[in-house]
Design an enzyme around this catalytic site. Sequence first.
Site, mmCIF file in Angstrom:
data_model
loop_
_atom_site.group_PDB
_atom_site.id
_atom_site.type_symbol
_atom_site.label_atom_id
_atom_site.label_comp_id
_atom_site.label_asym_id
_atom_site.label_seq_id
_atom_site.Cartn_x
_atom_site.Cartn_y
_atom_site.Cartn_z
ATOM 1 N N PRO A 9 0.791 -1.225 0.000
ATOM 2 C CA PRO A 9 0.000 0.000 0.000
ATOM 3 C C PRO A 9 0.830 1.285 0.000
ATOM 4 O O PRO A 9 1.863 1.369 0.674
ATOM 5 C CB PRO A 9 -0.822 -0.098 1.298
ATOM 6 C CG PRO A 9 -0.109 -1.084 2.137
ATOM 7 C CD PRO A 9 0.540 -2.055 1.195
ATOM 8 N N ASN A 10 0.346 2.228 -0.776
ATOM 9 C CA ASN A 10 0.904 3.592 -0.897
ATOM 10 C C ASN A 10 2.193 3.663 -1.713
ATOM 11 O O ASN A 10 2.664 4.755 -2.013
ATOM 12 C CB ASN A 10 1.127 4.242 0.481
ATOM 13 C CG ASN A 10 -0.184 4.523 1.169
ATOM 14 O OD1 ASN A 10 -1.063 5.165 0.590
ATOM 15 N ND2 ASN A 10 -0.354 4.044 2.380
ATOM 16 N N ARG A 17 5.284 11.922 -3.344
ATOM 17 C CA ARG A 17 5.188 12.474 -1.980
ATOM 18 C C ARG A 17 6.374 11.970 -1.162
ATOM 19 O O ARG A 17 6.943 10.932 -1.471
ATOM 20 C CB ARG A 17 3.899 12.000 -1.270
ATOM 21 C CG ARG A 17 2.624 12.400 -1.933
ATOM 22 C CD ARG A 17 2.186 13.795 -1.477
ATOM 23 N NE ARG A 17 1.302 14.399 -2.475
ATOM 24 C CZ ARG A 17 0.017 14.116 -2.628
ATOM 25 N NH1 ARG A 17 -0.568 13.268 -1.826
ATOM 26 N NH2 ARG A 17 -0.692 14.697 -3.569
ATOM 27 N N TYR A 22 11.340 8.398 1.067
ATOM 28 C CA TYR A 22 11.228 7.286 0.117
ATOM 29 C C TYR A 22 11.908 7.525 -1.226
ATOM 30 O O TYR A 22 11.861 6.656 -2.105
ATOM 31 C CB TYR A 22 9.746 6.925 -0.079
ATOM 32 C CG TYR A 22 9.085 6.492 1.208
ATOM 33 C CD1 TYR A 22 9.504 5.336 1.864
ATOM 34 C CD2 TYR A 22 8.057 7.244 1.792
ATOM 35 C CE1 TYR A 22 8.921 4.940 3.059
ATOM 36 C CE2 TYR A 22 7.463 6.848 2.982
ATOM 37 C CZ TYR A 22 7.898 5.705 3.617
ATOM 38 O OH TYR A 22 7.327 5.307 4.794
ATOM 39 N N ASN A 73 7.646 -5.770 -0.782
ATOM 40 C CA ASN A 73 7.638 -4.677 0.187
ATOM 41 C C ASN A 73 6.182 -4.575 0.649
ATOM 42 O O ASN A 73 5.348 -4.012 -0.061
ATOM 43 C CB ASN A 73 8.094 -3.363 -0.453
ATOM 44 C CG ASN A 73 8.132 -2.240 0.580
ATOM 45 O OD1 ASN A 73 7.577 -2.378 1.675
ATOM 46 N ND2 ASN A 73 8.776 -1.131 0.244
ATOM 47 N N ALA A 76 2.881 -0.789 4.942
ATOM 48 C CA ALA A 76 2.365 -0.758 6.321
ATOM 49 C C ALA A 76 1.786 -2.096 6.764
ATOM 50 O O ALA A 76 1.719 -2.379 7.964
ATOM 51 C CB ALA A 76 1.313 0.340 6.441
ATOM 52 N N HIS A 79 3.482 -4.504 9.364
ATOM 53 C CA HIS A 79 3.368 -4.371 10.819
ATOM 54 C C HIS A 79 2.004 -4.813 11.355
ATOM 55 O O HIS A 79 1.762 -4.708 12.551
ATOM 56 C CB HIS A 79 3.636 -2.909 11.209
ATOM 57 C CG HIS A 79 4.770 -2.301 10.440
ATOM 58 N ND1 HIS A 79 6.061 -2.773 10.536
ATOM 59 C CD2 HIS A 79 4.815 -1.296 9.514
ATOM 60 C CE1 HIS A 79 6.850 -2.071 9.712
ATOM 61 N NE2 HIS A 79 6.109 -1.173 9.089
ATOM 62 N N ASP A 86 0.444 -15.545 6.673
ATOM 63 C CA ASP A 86 -0.079 -16.899 6.447
ATOM 64 C C ASP A 86 0.015 -17.283 4.968
ATOM 65 O O ASP A 86 0.328 -18.429 4.644
ATOM 66 C CB ASP A 86 -1.542 -16.996 6.914
ATOM 67 C CG ASP A 86 -1.671 -17.019 8.435
ATOM 68 O OD1 ASP A 86 -0.636 -17.154 9.122
ATOM 69 O OD2 ASP A 86 -2.802 -16.885 8.934
ATOM 70 N N GLU A 97 11.713 -10.033 2.055
ATOM 71 C CA GLU A 97 11.014 -8.820 2.507
ATOM 72 C C GLU A 97 11.960 -7.633 2.342
ATOM 73 O O GLU A 97 13.105 -7.693 2.815
ATOM 74 C CB GLU A 97 10.636 -8.993 3.984
ATOM 75 C CG GLU A 97 10.029 -7.761 4.642
ATOM 76 C CD GLU A 97 9.848 -7.941 6.157
ATOM 77 O OE1 GLU A 97 9.988 -9.076 6.675
ATOM 78 O OE2 GLU A 97 9.594 -6.924 6.829
ATOM 79 N N HIS A 99 12.457 -3.226 2.495
ATOM 80 C CA HIS A 99 11.951 -1.908 2.883
ATOM 81 C C HIS A 99 12.911 -0.836 2.397
ATOM 82 O O HIS A 99 14.135 -0.994 2.513
ATOM 83 C CB HIS A 99 11.813 -1.795 4.405
ATOM 84 C CG HIS A 99 10.828 -2.771 4.941
ATOM 85 N ND1 HIS A 99 9.473 -2.610 4.790
ATOM 86 C CD2 HIS A 99 11.005 -3.957 5.570
ATOM 87 C CE1 HIS A 99 8.853 -3.650 5.317
ATOM 88 N NE2 HIS A 99 9.759 -4.481 5.793
ATOM 89 N N SER A 101 13.056 2.326 3.611
ATOM 90 C CA SER A 101 13.614 2.986 4.805
ATOM 91 C C SER A 101 14.133 1.931 5.782
ATOM 92 O O SER A 101 13.774 0.751 5.678
ATOM 93 C CB SER A 101 12.521 3.835 5.481
ATOM 94 O OG SER A 101 11.460 3.010 5.947
ATOM 95 N N ARG A 106 12.960 3.950 12.955
ATOM 96 C CA ARG A 106 11.736 4.754 12.908
ATOM 97 C C ARG A 106 10.831 4.488 14.118
ATOM 98 O O ARG A 106 11.312 4.052 15.162
ATOM 99 C CB ARG A 106 11.048 4.507 11.561
ATOM 100 C CG ARG A 106 11.956 4.882 10.366
ATOM 101 C CD ARG A 106 11.271 4.706 9.033
ATOM 102 N NE ARG A 106 10.149 5.632 8.888
ATOM 103 C CZ ARG A 106 9.248 5.536 7.906
ATOM 104 N NH1 ARG A 106 9.337 4.578 7.001
ATOM 105 N NH2 ARG A 106 8.265 6.408 7.843
ATOM 106 N N ARG A 110 6.807 0.375 13.870
ATOM 107 C CA ARG A 110 7.434 -0.215 12.673
ATOM 108 C C ARG A 110 8.491 -1.271 13.032
ATOM 109 O O ARG A 110 9.100 -1.884 12.162
ATOM 110 C CB ARG A 110 8.078 0.874 11.808
ATOM 111 C CG ARG A 110 7.077 1.803 11.173
ATOM 112 C CD ARG A 110 7.756 2.767 10.206
ATOM 113 N NE ARG A 110 7.009 4.005 10.137
ATOM 114 C CZ ARG A 110 5.963 4.220 9.333
ATOM 115 N NH1 ARG A 110 5.553 3.294 8.493
ATOM 116 N NH2 ARG A 110 5.330 5.380 9.352
#
Length: 145
Positions: A9-10, A17, A22, A73, A76, A79, A86, A97, A99, A101, A106, A110
Amino acid sequence: MKILIIHGPNLNMLGKREPDIYGAKTLEDINSSLSECAKKIGADVSFFQSNSEGEIVSAIQDAMSEFDGIVINPGAYTHTSVAIRDAILSCGLPVVEVHISNVYKREDFRQKSYVSAVALGVISGFGVNSYFLGLSGLVEHLKNN
Ligand code: CA2
C-alpha cells in the site's frame, strides 16, 4: 527463473510524496530498472502493486503456480497483517522482505514485522536499492538451491 515483485500500500505514490524518506524515483522508474537488472542476472520479473490486503494475499496464492520466488515490500501491512504472513507461509515459495527505509530507526510500531519470521531474508534501509539487493539475494539463493 521467474520472480514476482510485490509493492504494498501507498507505494504507488513513490516519487510523488515524501521524497525525503522514500526517494524521488517513481514506481515505474523502479520497476523498469528492476527489469533491466533482472535480465543481467538471468531472471524474469513481473510486478504487482495493490493498496488492498486481500489482493496481495491473492497475488501470493496465485504466484505458487507461476513463479520461483517473491520479493515483497508489504508497506504498512508489514506491521499488521497476519493474512499476508499466512499466505507467504502456505505458498511455499522463498520470499524476500524489503523496505526502502530502515524501519528499525523509525517509530516503535514499525519495529514489529509479521513477515520477517516467514521470509528467506530481510533488507531494510538502502533506499530503492533494497529492492535490487533483495532481488539479487533471492536469485542467488534459487541458483544455489
Ligand atoms: O520503508 C519501507 O519500504 C516501508 O515498507 C514503507 C511503508 C511503511 O509503512 C513501512 O513501515 C516501511 C510506507 C509506504 C508509503 O509509501 C509512500 C511513498 C511515497 C509517498 C508516500 C508514501
